[in-house]
Design an enzyme around this catalytic site. Structure first.
Site, PDB file in Angstrom:
ATOM      1  N   ILE A  39      21.720 -17.960  59.691  1.00  0.00           N
ATOM      2  CA  ILE A  39      21.628 -17.039  58.533  1.00  0.00           C
ATOM      3  C   ILE A  39      22.746 -17.243  57.503  1.00  0.00           C
ATOM      4  CG2 ILE A  39      20.235 -15.169  59.523  1.00  0.00           C
ATOM      5  CD1 ILE A  39      22.904 -13.638  59.899  1.00  0.00           C
ATOM      6  N   GLN A 101      34.607 -21.755  67.321  1.00  0.00           N
ATOM      7  CA  GLN A 101      33.398 -21.065  67.787  1.00  0.00           C
ATOM      8  C   GLN A 101      33.493 -19.582  67.450  1.00  0.00           C
ATOM      9  OE1 GLN A 101      32.664 -21.431  72.026  1.00  0.00           O
ATOM     10  NE2 GLN A 101      30.635 -20.482  71.891  1.00  0.00           N
ATOM     11  N   HIS A 107      25.689 -23.067  71.495  1.00  0.00           N
ATOM     12  CA  HIS A 107      24.680 -23.452  70.505  1.00  0.00           C
ATOM     13  C   HIS A 107      25.014 -24.792  69.881  1.00  0.00           C
ATOM     14  CE1 HIS A 107      27.688 -20.778  68.800  1.00  0.00           C
ATOM     15  NE2 HIS A 107      27.644 -21.501  67.699  1.00  0.00           N
TER      16      HIS A 107
HETATM   17  P1  5GP Z   1      29.867 -21.093  65.721  1.00  0.00           P
HETATM   18  O1  5GP Z   1      30.947 -20.663  64.808  1.00  0.00           O
HETATM   19  O2  5GP Z   1      29.892 -20.212  66.937  1.00  0.00           O
HETATM   20  O3  5GP Z   1      29.852 -22.547  66.030  1.00  0.00           O
HETATM   21  O4  5GP Z   1      28.515 -20.852  64.950  1.00  0.00           O
HETATM   22  C1  5GP Z   1      27.853 -19.638  64.908  1.00  0.00           C
HETATM   23  C2  5GP Z   1      26.776 -19.773  63.859  1.00  0.00           C
HETATM   24  O5  5GP Z   1      25.929 -18.661  63.990  1.00  0.00           O
HETATM   25  C3  5GP Z   1      27.311 -19.785  62.436  1.00  0.00           C
HETATM   26  O6  5GP Z   1      26.870 -20.937  61.762  1.00  0.00           O
HETATM   27  C4  5GP Z   1      26.752 -18.498  61.833  1.00  0.00           C
HETATM   28  O7  5GP Z   1      26.395 -18.655  60.494  1.00  0.00           O
HETATM   29  C5  5GP Z   1      25.562 -18.208  62.719  1.00  0.00           C
HETATM   30  N1  5GP Z   1      25.245 -16.801  62.870  1.00  0.00           N
HETATM   31  C6  5GP Z   1      26.122 -15.751  63.032  1.00  0.00           C
HETATM   32  N2  5GP Z   1      25.450 -14.594  63.197  1.00  0.00           N
HETATM   33  C7  5GP Z   1      24.132 -14.920  63.159  1.00  0.00           C
HETATM   34  C8  5GP Z   1      22.940 -14.131  63.286  1.00  0.00           C
HETATM   35  O8  5GP Z   1      22.957 -12.914  63.446  1.00  0.00           O
HETATM   36  N3  5GP Z   1      21.750 -14.805  63.193  1.00  0.00           N
HETATM   37  C9  5GP Z   1      21.698 -16.167  63.000  1.00  0.00           C
HETATM   38  N4  5GP Z   1      20.480 -16.714  62.934  1.00  0.00           N
HETATM   39  N5  5GP Z   1      22.797 -16.916  62.872  1.00  0.00           N
HETATM   40  C10 5GP Z   1      24.001 -16.310  62.959  1.00  0.00           C
END
Ligand code: 5GP
Length: 143
Positions: A39, A101, A107
């Site tokens: 998102i 993260q 993910h």
């Molecule tokens: P990380 O920082 O953990 O590698 O990535 C988390 C990802 O999840 C980020 O790219 C962020 O934009 C996405 N994200 C965070 N909250 C949500 C959500 O509620 N829904 C979706 N679809 N993506 C999310």
């Protein structure tokens, strides 16, 4: 803070998405994985592949789930690059806050790349839902 030895938090946002407690734009789902639109995309077509298995980082993921995530990532990445006409893409996944993260459920990011086009900042700016849905429709057409 997400640490490498953290216990799995059932209230994290991706756990809620898996339970159907949070709205989500799904691209693909099978018995072991889910792929959906990010998102706060860093590029048009940015999406995520997650295992259904509760795992915080790569170190917590079973080999079976790791293989399932890679198989889904391969399917989805092939569709994404066609849908957004990208000449390249990145796959990335961050393990612990020290690595950036922000969501404590493992993910894999799929990030289409175009020559000369920088990525947006990580997890910074929410995209309009209508725009995300339009891109998702294009991706699904190749799945
Ligand atoms: P990380 O920082 O953990 O590698 O990535 C988390 C990802 O999840 C980020 O790219 C962020 O934009 C996405 N994200 C965070 N909250 C949500 C959500 O509620 N829904 C979706 N679809 N993506 C999310």
């Amino acid at each position: 803070m997400i640490k490498l030895d953290d216990a799995y938090d059932e209230q994290n946002i991706f756990a809620k998405i898996l339970r159907g407690d949070m709205p989500n734009i799904t691209l693909y789902e099978d018995d072991k994985t889910l792929a959906f639109m990010d998102i706060m995309p860093q590029a048009v077509g940015h999406c995520l592949v997650i295992p259904k298995e509760p795992a915080v980082t790569f170190l917590d993921l079973s080999e079976d789930s790791a293989a399932a995530v890679m198989a889904t990532a391969k399917k989805v990445a092939a569709a994404v690059v066609k849908a957004v006409d990208a000449p390249g893409f990145m796959m990335a996944q961050l393990n612990s806050s020290a690595a950036g993260q922000t969501v404590p459920h493992y993910h894999m990011h799929i990030l289409p790349r175009h020559d000369g086009l920088d990525l947006e900042f990580h997890a910074r700016k929410p995209e309009d839902m209508a725009v995300l849905n339009e891109t998702a429709d294009k991706i699904r057409a190749y799945l």
